[in-house]
Write a protein that holds these residues in place. Structure first.
Motif, short mmCIF file in Angstrom:
data_model
loop_
_atom_site.label_atom_id
_atom_site.label_comp_id
_atom_site.label_asym_id
_atom_site.label_seq_id
_atom_site.Cartn_x
_atom_site.Cartn_y
_atom_site.Cartn_z
N ALA A 13 53.21 30.62 16.56
CA ALA A 13 53.84 31.62 17.42
C ALA A 13 54.40 32.68 16.49
CB ALA A 13 54.94 30.99 18.26
N LEU A 14 53.59 33.63 16.14
CA LEU A 14 54.02 34.63 15.16
C LEU A 14 54.39 35.95 15.81
CD1 LEU A 14 51.37 34.12 12.36
CD2 LEU A 14 53.65 33.17 12.53
N THR A 15 53.68 36.33 16.84
CA THR A 15 53.94 37.63 17.44
C THR A 15 54.59 37.45 18.80
OG1 THR A 15 51.66 37.55 18.17
CG2 THR A 15 52.14 38.85 16.23
N GLU A 16 54.72 38.52 19.51
CA GLU A 16 55.56 38.55 20.70
C GLU A 16 55.15 37.53 21.76
OE1 GLU A 16 52.99 40.43 22.37
OE2 GLU A 16 52.35 41.23 20.46
N GLY A 17 55.73 36.36 21.61
CA GLY A 17 55.75 35.46 22.73
C GLY A 17 54.46 34.80 23.17
N VAL A 18 53.42 34.81 22.38
CA VAL A 18 52.24 34.05 22.77
C VAL A 18 51.81 33.16 21.61
CG1 VAL A 18 51.35 35.60 24.53
CG2 VAL A 18 50.77 35.97 22.13
N LEU A 19 51.26 32.02 21.96
CA LEU A 19 50.74 31.12 20.95
C LEU A 19 49.37 31.59 20.51
CD1 LEU A 19 51.67 27.68 22.52
CD2 LEU A 19 52.77 28.84 20.62
N VAL A 20 49.08 31.47 19.23
CA VAL A 20 47.73 31.72 18.75
C VAL A 20 47.20 30.45 18.09
CG1 VAL A 20 48.18 34.17 18.42
CG2 VAL A 20 48.47 32.59 16.51
N PHE A 21 45.89 30.34 18.08
CA PHE A 21 45.25 29.16 17.53
C PHE A 21 44.42 29.55 16.32
CE2 PHE A 21 46.24 28.27 21.86
CZ PHE A 21 46.70 26.96 21.81
N ASP A 22 44.42 28.70 15.33
CA ASP A 22 43.82 29.04 14.04
C ASP A 22 42.95 27.88 13.59
OD1 ASP A 22 43.19 29.84 11.52
OD2 ASP A 22 45.24 30.33 10.93
N PRO A 23 41.64 28.12 13.51
CA PRO A 23 40.75 27.04 13.07
C PRO A 23 40.83 26.75 11.57
CG PRO A 23 39.50 29.04 13.44
CD PRO A 23 40.92 29.33 13.86
N HIS A 24 41.55 27.58 10.87
CA HIS A 24 41.70 27.41 9.43
C HIS A 24 42.91 26.50 9.20
CE1 HIS A 24 42.42 29.66 5.34
NE2 HIS A 24 42.07 28.42 5.18
N VAL A 25 42.64 25.20 9.08
CA VAL A 25 43.75 24.24 9.10
C VAL A 25 44.36 23.94 7.74
CG1 VAL A 25 43.06 23.16 11.26
CG2 VAL A 25 42.15 22.29 9.11
N GLU A 26 43.72 24.37 6.67
CA GLU A 26 44.37 24.16 5.37
C GLU A 26 45.57 25.09 5.24
OE1 GLU A 26 40.58 24.91 4.66
OE2 GLU A 26 40.67 23.02 5.76
N PRO A 27 46.49 24.73 4.34
CA PRO A 27 47.69 25.58 4.20
C PRO A 27 47.31 27.00 3.79
CG PRO A 27 47.98 23.50 3.06
CD PRO A 27 46.55 23.55 3.48
N HIS A 28 47.93 27.95 4.43
CA HIS A 28 47.78 29.35 4.02
C HIS A 28 48.91 30.15 4.63
CE1 HIS A 28 45.64 28.93 7.83
NE2 HIS A 28 45.82 30.21 8.04
N HIS A 29 49.06 31.37 4.17
CA HIS A 29 50.12 32.23 4.68
C HIS A 29 49.54 33.23 5.67
CE1 HIS A 29 52.51 30.45 1.51
NE2 HIS A 29 51.63 30.85 0.61
N HIS A 30 50.42 34.00 6.30
CA HIS A 30 49.96 34.96 7.29
C HIS A 30 50.62 36.32 7.12
CE1 HIS A 30 48.62 31.36 9.68
NE2 HIS A 30 47.58 32.17 9.81
N PHE A 31 49.81 37.32 7.37
CA PHE A 31 50.32 38.69 7.46
C PHE A 31 50.18 39.16 8.90
CE2 PHE A 31 48.86 43.17 7.65
CZ PHE A 31 50.09 43.77 7.44
N VAL A 32 51.24 39.77 9.42
CA VAL A 32 51.21 40.30 10.78
C VAL A 32 51.37 41.81 10.71
CG1 VAL A 32 52.30 40.28 13.05
CG2 VAL A 32 52.28 38.20 11.66
N ASP A 33 50.39 42.50 11.26
CA ASP A 33 50.42 43.96 11.27
C ASP A 33 51.36 44.43 12.38
OD1 ASP A 33 49.86 46.69 11.67
OD2 ASP A 33 47.84 46.46 10.89
N ASP A 34 52.41 45.14 11.98
CA ASP A 34 53.39 45.61 12.97
C ASP A 34 52.77 46.51 14.02
OD1 ASP A 34 55.66 44.37 12.05
OD2 ASP A 34 56.13 45.96 10.63
N GLU A 35 51.78 47.29 13.61
CA GLU A 35 51.27 48.31 14.53
C GLU A 35 50.30 47.73 15.55
OE1 GLU A 35 49.67 50.99 11.68
OE2 GLU A 35 51.54 52.12 11.51
#
Lengths: 139, 139
Positions: free
Chosen positions: A71-93
């Motif tokens: 749950a990174l952005t405004e109020g919705v869950l996202v699913f990620d098939p990449h299950v190994e550890p990694h970080h995330h970047f969220v584009d504000d725009e």
DNA sequence: TCGAAAGTCTTGACGTCGTCCAACTTTGGA
DNA sequence: TCCAAAGTTGGACGACGTCAAGACTTTCGA
């Protein structure tokens, strides 16, 4: 197609037609789709698929380790098939979510917090993409 | 709560009764309340306050820098009056969010990513709190 | 004091996201 | 074949959040 069926079986998941359809979208994509995006994408080719089944299937996949949930952005869950550890970047725009390789950022001290059994951690970076140079693909 | 009124004024916010009521809850709490929690907490003592006003006020506070907004847990935004940089721990079992001091975790490389203007970043740690001895740790 | 303009608040409708449940269909084993 | 378990469906429902229209308040100049 075949390999998705095998993948489900090796994770003790009955490969029903609905589950295979969902898997073929969500386990293959490089995006980080929301449940609603999965629902719309899969019903385009499988019109009778119900919303409840999509949610059931996604939760099952998460439980079985085929997906991760964020749950990174405004109020919705996202699913990620990449299950190994990694970080995330969220584009504000745009709200777009991009994976950052684990090695790209060094973190010290996050797994050694008093009173906490750490299951996992990640760095969440927010900002905007530079469009000026560094792109060979014009937007 | 004179100081809240002053605080609003110094941030160019008209201190209406409704805004002061919201501010007295959300700017003081150590929790990370959701908008709905703010709504219920404040209407307990200010019953005529409308939902729309709570949302408007929270967004105004965010715009003016009195609050930060996060989406860490399942699908709801939380508001954090602690606006300086810090990290977060999310308890898997209860969903509780706890601040982690900035110095507690060292991060290298997060503000130097190619093609990205980094606005801010934080480490999000997930796990569970140790309540007693941790002998029975399964998984 | 009066009235207009700007700012603020409320009501209620609406849309999205996600869950739940009862009924139906499919599957697989005996 | 038959039955029970597993899986799926549609619809109702609730939580979360936004929006627009009108009402109410405050400010301020004449």
């Amino acid at each position: 197609m075949k390999q998705v069926v095998e993948l489900l079986r090796t994770h003790a998941i009955q490969p029903s037609a609905q589950r295979v359809a969902v898997a073929n979208y969500v386990l293959v994509t490089k995006e980080h789709p929301t449940a609603e995006q999965v629902f719309h994408a899969v019903t385009a080719t499988f019109p009778t698929l119900s919303r409840a089944t999509v949610y059931n299937t996604l939760h099952l996949f998460v439980k079985k380790g085929l997906l991760k949930q964020f749950a990174l952005t405004e109020g919705v869950l996202v699913f990620d098939p990449h299950v190994e550890p990694h970080h995330h970047f969220v584009d504000d725009e745009t709200g777009a979510i991009v994976d950052i390789p684990w090695d790209r950022i060094r973190v010290e001290g996050a797994d050694d917090l008093p009173g906490i059994d750490v299951r996992d951690f990640q760095v969440v970076v927010r900002g905007k993409r530079q469009r000026r140079r560094t792109t060979n693909k014009a937007t």
